[in-house]
Design a protein around this motif. Structure first.
Motif, PDB file in Angstrom:
ATOM      1  N   MET A   1     -15.577   8.857 -11.610  1.00  0.00           N
ATOM      2  CA  MET A   1     -15.022   9.922 -12.427  1.00  0.00           C
ATOM      3  C   MET A   1     -16.116  10.934 -12.758  1.00  0.00           C
ATOM      4  SD  MET A   1     -12.388   8.913 -15.457  1.00  0.00           S
ATOM      5  CE  MET A   1     -12.442   7.154 -15.245  1.00  0.00           C
ATOM      6  N   ASP A   2     -15.806  12.184 -12.546  1.00  0.00           N
ATOM      7  CA  ASP A   2     -16.771  13.226 -12.878  1.00  0.00           C
ATOM      8  C   ASP A   2     -16.906  13.356 -14.386  1.00  0.00           C
ATOM      9  OD1 ASP A   2     -17.164  13.821 -10.206  1.00  0.00           O
ATOM     10  OD2 ASP A   2     -15.606  15.363 -10.182  1.00  0.00           O
ATOM     11  N   LYS A   3     -18.134  13.511 -14.840  1.00  0.00           N
ATOM     12  CA  LYS A   3     -18.396  13.677 -16.264  1.00  0.00           C
ATOM     13  C   LYS A   3     -17.984  15.072 -16.726  1.00  0.00           C
ATOM     14  CE  LYS A   3     -22.277  13.152 -19.502  1.00  0.00           C
ATOM     15  NZ  LYS A   3     -21.611  12.466 -20.570  1.00  0.00           N
ATOM     16  N   LEU A   4     -18.183  16.079 -15.853  1.00  0.00           N
ATOM     17  CA  LEU A   4     -17.817  17.452 -16.181  1.00  0.00           C
ATOM     18  C   LEU A   4     -16.469  17.798 -15.561  1.00  0.00           C
ATOM     19  CD1 LEU A   4     -21.224  19.318 -15.732  1.00  0.00           C
ATOM     20  CD2 LEU A   4     -20.217  18.419 -17.830  1.00  0.00           C
ATOM     21  N   ILE A   5     -15.631  18.469 -16.340  1.00  0.00           N
ATOM     22  CA  ILE A   5     -14.281  18.813 -15.922  1.00  0.00           C
ATOM     23  C   ILE A   5     -14.085  20.317 -16.026  1.00  0.00           C
ATOM     24  CG2 ILE A   5     -11.840  18.543 -16.493  1.00  0.00           C
ATOM     25  CD1 ILE A   5     -12.576  15.786 -17.610  1.00  0.00           C
ATOM     26  N   GLU A   6     -13.571  20.925 -14.951  1.00  0.00           N
ATOM     27  CA  GLU A   6     -13.280  22.361 -14.979  1.00  0.00           C
ATOM     28  C   GLU A   6     -12.339  22.653 -16.128  1.00  0.00           C
ATOM     29  OE1 GLU A   6     -11.593  23.547 -11.234  1.00  0.00           O
ATOM     30  OE2 GLU A   6     -13.503  23.383 -10.195  1.00  0.00           O
ATOM     31  N   THR A   7     -12.676  23.685 -16.904  1.00  0.00           N
ATOM     32  CA  THR A   7     -11.838  23.980 -18.054  1.00  0.00           C
ATOM     33  C   THR A   7     -11.449  25.443 -18.177  1.00  0.00           C
ATOM     34  OG1 THR A   7     -11.583  23.488 -20.400  1.00  0.00           O
ATOM     35  CG2 THR A   7     -13.714  24.349 -19.705  1.00  0.00           C
ATOM     36  N   GLY A   8     -12.072  26.311 -17.395  1.00  0.00           N
ATOM     37  CA  GLY A   8     -11.701  27.719 -17.443  1.00  0.00           C
ATOM     38  C   GLY A   8     -12.635  28.568 -16.602  1.00  0.00           C
ATOM     39  N   LYS A   9     -12.264  29.835 -16.472  1.00  0.00           N
ATOM     40  CA  LYS A   9     -13.038  30.756 -15.644  1.00  0.00           C
ATOM     41  C   LYS A   9     -13.247  32.057 -16.400  1.00  0.00           C
ATOM     42  CE  LYS A   9     -12.613  33.110 -11.185  1.00  0.00           C
ATOM     43  NZ  LYS A   9     -11.708  33.241 -10.018  1.00  0.00           N
ATOM     44  N   ILE A  10     -14.472  32.552 -16.377  1.00  0.00           N
ATOM     45  CA  ILE A  10     -14.782  33.846 -16.990  1.00  0.00           C
ATOM     46  C   ILE A  10     -14.196  34.916 -16.073  1.00  0.00           C
ATOM     47  CG2 ILE A  10     -16.605  35.428 -17.688  1.00  0.00           C
ATOM     48  CD1 ILE A  10     -18.360  32.900 -18.222  1.00  0.00           C
ATOM     49  N   VAL A  11     -13.250  35.696 -16.604  1.00  0.00           N
ATOM     50  CA  VAL A  11     -12.542  36.665 -15.756  1.00  0.00           C
ATOM     51  C   VAL A  11     -12.950  38.110 -15.995  1.00  0.00           C
ATOM     52  CG1 VAL A  11     -10.551  35.198 -15.296  1.00  0.00           C
ATOM     53  CG2 VAL A  11     -10.545  36.660 -17.326  1.00  0.00           C
ATOM     54  N   SER A  12     -13.480  38.405 -17.190  1.00  0.00           N
ATOM     55  CA  SER A  12     -13.903  39.780 -17.442  1.00  0.00           C
ATOM     56  C   SER A  12     -14.720  39.872 -18.727  1.00  0.00           C
ATOM     57  CB  SER A  12     -12.694  40.720 -17.523  1.00  0.00           C
ATOM     58  OG  SER A  12     -11.887  40.405 -18.639  1.00  0.00           O
ATOM     59  N   VAL A  13     -15.174  41.080 -18.979  1.00  0.00           N
ATOM     60  CA  VAL A  13     -15.957  41.389 -20.175  1.00  0.00           C
ATOM     61  C   VAL A  13     -14.993  41.823 -21.276  1.00  0.00           C
ATOM     62  CG1 VAL A  13     -17.681  43.000 -21.090  1.00  0.00           C
ATOM     63  CG2 VAL A  13     -17.909  42.105 -18.766  1.00  0.00           C
ATOM     64  N   PHE A  14     -15.344  41.526 -22.525  1.00  0.00           N
ATOM     65  CA  PHE A  14     -14.557  41.989 -23.663  1.00  0.00           C
ATOM     66  C   PHE A  14     -15.484  42.774 -24.585  1.00  0.00           C
ATOM     67  CE2 PHE A  14     -12.765  41.684 -27.906  1.00  0.00           C
ATOM     68  CZ  PHE A  14     -11.431  42.002 -27.679  1.00  0.00           C
ATOM     69  N   GLY A  15     -15.300  44.062 -24.680  1.00  0.00           N
ATOM     70  CA  GLY A  15     -16.114  44.885 -25.571  1.00  0.00           C
ATOM     71  C   GLY A  15     -17.518  45.112 -25.039  1.00  0.00           C
ATOM     72  N   ILE A  16     -18.404  45.546 -25.937  1.00  0.00           N
ATOM     73  CA  ILE A  16     -19.768  45.923 -25.529  1.00  0.00           C
ATOM     74  C   ILE A  16     -20.849  44.983 -26.060  1.00  0.00           C
ATOM     75  CG2 ILE A  16     -19.161  48.357 -25.279  1.00  0.00           C
ATOM     76  CD1 ILE A  16     -20.523  48.802 -28.056  1.00  0.00           C
ATOM     77  N   LYS A  17     -20.454  43.954 -26.795  1.00  0.00           N
ATOM     78  CA  LYS A  17     -21.452  43.081 -27.427  1.00  0.00           C
ATOM     79  C   LYS A  17     -21.634  41.749 -26.707  1.00  0.00           C
ATOM     80  CE  LYS A  17     -20.955  45.255 -31.879  1.00  0.00           C
ATOM     81  NZ  LYS A  17     -20.716  45.080 -33.288  1.00  0.00           N
ATOM     82  N   GLY A  18     -21.252  41.692 -25.429  1.00  0.00           N
ATOM     83  CA  GLY A  18     -21.525  40.489 -24.647  1.00  0.00           C
ATOM     84  C   GLY A  18     -20.436  39.434 -24.653  1.00  0.00           C
TER      85      GLY A  18
END
Length: 173
Positions: free
Chosen positions: A1-18
């Motif tokens: 069993m993998d210890k790390l599990i995919e949970t989401g993907k960064i799809v874009s930037v939100f605003g100007i503060k990172g």
């Protein structure tokens, strides 16, 4: 069993503060807001300063990412959670752990196939079962059908709804 599990993907930037927008790959986007640390595939920790759900997307501030330019460099990165950081309720499983389970009849022992995917429909999950002959079957993940799930032994025992596997006998002969 993998210890790390995919949970989401960064799809874009939100605003100007990172801040970044994360498409969650879990039942409840709120889960990502409750974690202080996620990981990249390499195992590198990602410290989460804050997170909130906005229209089924998670807006997240990652420590050390302070500009839109920095955030843009993270686009399309997949985020992982450590399974040890999550306490599942009784009878709940990570989808990743269900893929590959052998599905058998709880009463007769007849083998129906292997779970290849899980669809989340809202009312209940649906398990995709591929028979040895390649035929696909879809069973609802409800107590009336799923009798036992044994992740350790890669086995699920079911009592199929009437007619669910009709015709499969003829195909297998």
């Amino acid at each position: 069993m993998d210890k790390l599990i995919e949970t989401g993907k960064i799809v874009s930037v939100f605003g100007i503060k990172g801040e970044v927008k994360v498409q969650p790959w879990c039942d409840d986007p709120q889960l990502l807001c409750e974690l202080d640390r996620l990981y990249y595939k390499s195992g590198t920790p990602v410290e989460i300063e804050r997170a909130r759900v906005s229209k089924n997307i998670v807006v997240m501030k990652i420590k050390g990412i302070d500009t839109a330019n920095d955030a843009n460099k993270l686009r399309n990165r997949v985020l992982y959670l450590d399974r040890d950081d999550i306490e599942l309720e009784e009878g709940a499983y990570f989808i990743q752990d269900l893929i590959g389970l052998s599905v058998k009849d709880a009463d007769t022992g007849r083998e129906y196939g292997i779970i290849t995917d899980v669809s989340q429909t809202g009312a209940n999950d649906v398990y995709h079962i591929k028979a040895q002959d390649g035929k696909m079957y879809y069973i609802p993940a409800i107590k009336d059908v799923v009798k036992q799930t044994d992740i350790e032994n890669k086995l699920m025992l079911i009592t199929p709804l009437e007619g669910l596997f009709e015709g499969a006998e003829e195909i297998r002969e």
